[in-house]
Scaffold this motif. Structure first.
Motif, PDB file in Angstrom:
ATOM      1  N   ASN A 103       9.041   3.780   2.045  1.00  0.00           N
ATOM      2  CA  ASN A 103       8.784   2.947   1.048  1.00  0.00           C
ATOM      3  C   ASN A 103       8.252   3.543  -0.130  1.00  0.00           C
ATOM      4  OD1 ASN A 103       8.640   0.681  -0.713  1.00  0.00           O
ATOM      5  ND2 ASN A 103       6.885  -0.326   0.195  1.00  0.00           N
ATOM      6  N   LEU A 104       7.167   4.300  -0.003  1.00  0.00           N
ATOM      7  CA  LEU A 104       6.625   5.133  -1.036  1.00  0.00           C
ATOM      8  C   LEU A 104       7.624   5.980  -1.801  1.00  0.00           C
ATOM      9  CD1 LEU A 104       3.007   5.327   0.251  1.00  0.00           C
ATOM     10  CD2 LEU A 104       3.618   4.291  -1.630  1.00  0.00           C
ATOM     11  N   GLU A 136      -1.224   8.919   2.905  1.00  0.00           N
ATOM     12  CA  GLU A 136      -0.516   8.313   4.316  1.00  0.00           C
ATOM     13  C   GLU A 136      -0.100   9.400   5.212  1.00  0.00           C
ATOM     14  OE1 GLU A 136       1.067   5.607   7.118  1.00  0.00           O
ATOM     15  OE2 GLU A 136      -0.218   5.360   5.425  1.00  0.00           O
ATOM     16  N   GLU A 177       3.483   2.035  14.113  1.00  0.00           N
ATOM     17  CA  GLU A 177       3.652   0.871  13.104  1.00  0.00           C
ATOM     18  C   GLU A 177       3.690   1.024  11.754  1.00  0.00           C
ATOM     19  OE1 GLU A 177       0.298  -1.590  14.297  1.00  0.00           O
ATOM     20  OE2 GLU A 177       1.346  -2.341  15.819  1.00  0.00           O
ATOM     21  N   ARG A 178       3.309   2.523  11.365  1.00  0.00           N
ATOM     22  CA  ARG A 178       3.489   2.915   9.786  1.00  0.00           C
ATOM     23  C   ARG A 178       4.767   3.415   9.586  1.00  0.00           C
ATOM     24  NH1 ARG A 178      -0.711   0.814   7.139  1.00  0.00           N
ATOM     25  NH2 ARG A 178      -0.553   2.523   5.705  1.00  0.00           N
ATOM     26  N   SER A 214       6.407  12.748   7.522  1.00  0.00           N
ATOM     27  CA  SER A 214       5.824  11.477   8.223  1.00  0.00           C
ATOM     28  C   SER A 214       6.701  10.939   9.542  1.00  0.00           C
ATOM     29  CB  SER A 214       5.839  10.176   7.264  1.00  0.00           C
ATOM     30  OG  SER A 214       5.595   9.148   7.902  1.00  0.00           O
ATOM     31  N   ASN A 263       1.729   6.468  -6.411  1.00  0.00           N
ATOM     32  CA  ASN A 263       2.615   6.569  -5.327  1.00  0.00           C
ATOM     33  C   ASN A 263       2.631   7.794  -4.674  1.00  0.00           C
ATOM     34  OD1 ASN A 263       3.216   3.735  -5.254  1.00  0.00           O
ATOM     35  ND2 ASN A 263       4.915   4.084  -6.599  1.00  0.00           N
ATOM     36  N   TYR A 318       5.920   2.484   5.983  1.00  0.00           N
ATOM     37  CA  TYR A 318       5.105   2.913   4.429  1.00  0.00           C
ATOM     38  C   TYR A 318       5.737   4.043   3.713  1.00  0.00           C
ATOM     39  CZ  TYR A 318       0.964   2.461   1.806  1.00  0.00           C
ATOM     40  OH  TYR A 318       0.033   2.613   0.776  1.00  0.00           O
ATOM     41  N   ALA A 319       5.622   5.263   4.482  1.00  0.00           N
ATOM     42  CA  ALA A 319       5.911   6.557   4.006  1.00  0.00           C
ATOM     43  C   ALA A 319       7.305   6.385   3.118  1.00  0.00           C
ATOM     44  CB  ALA A 319       5.897   7.810   4.694  1.00  0.00           C
ATOM     45  N   GLN A 378      -1.436   9.958   8.965  1.00  0.00           N
ATOM     46  CA  GLN A 378      -0.499   9.910  10.029  1.00  0.00           C
ATOM     47  C   GLN A 378      -0.882  11.325  10.980  1.00  0.00           C
ATOM     48  OE1 GLN A 378       3.418   9.160   9.170  1.00  0.00           O
ATOM     49  NE2 GLN A 378       2.774   7.400   8.174  1.00  0.00           N
TER      50      GLN A 378
END
Length: 111
Positions: A51-52, A19, A44-45, A90, A12, A48-49, A23
């Motif tokens: 969540n990780l 990630e 749109e990302r 991010s 992760n 993701y960061a 970005q």
């Protein structure tokens, strides 16, 4: 580092680094050649960061232990801090993009 990392946490963190790197690559590409597709790709990302980072926090339960003398807790606190910092980077990439979108002439950024 003599602490044993759970492989999922290591993965992760690796994915989170990748990630954030992607970005900032997209942000740099947007500055060079702004397109709606490139902006959308970065925006749109968003989750993701985050969540990780949350997965890493959940995998480090001792990080919430404020006894700084316990080596495992300090190690996990460090992992959580690194993940939080990367998630913040991010967020900053998206914030930069949002500000650049507001600039009427993105070419002014190169001046």
């Amino acid at each position: 580092m003599d602490q044993a990392w759970p492989e999922s946490t290591r993965d992760n963190l690796r994915f989170l680094c990748s990630e954030v790197d992607s970005q900032y690559g997209w942000l740099q590409a947007f500055v060079s050649a702004p397109t709606a597709a490139m902006a959308r790709k970065l925006l749109e990302r968003q989750g993701y960061a985050e969540n990780l980072c949350q997965r890493i926090e959940q995998a480090c339960p001792e990080a919430r232990n404020h006894k700084r003398s316990h080596a495992r807790a300090r190690f996990q606190q460090s992992l959580v801090e690194v993940a939080s910092g990367l998630a913040r980077l991010s967020e900053l990439a998206r914030s930069c993009l949002e500000q650049l979108i507001r600039v009427d002439d993105v070419q002014l950024v190169d001046d």
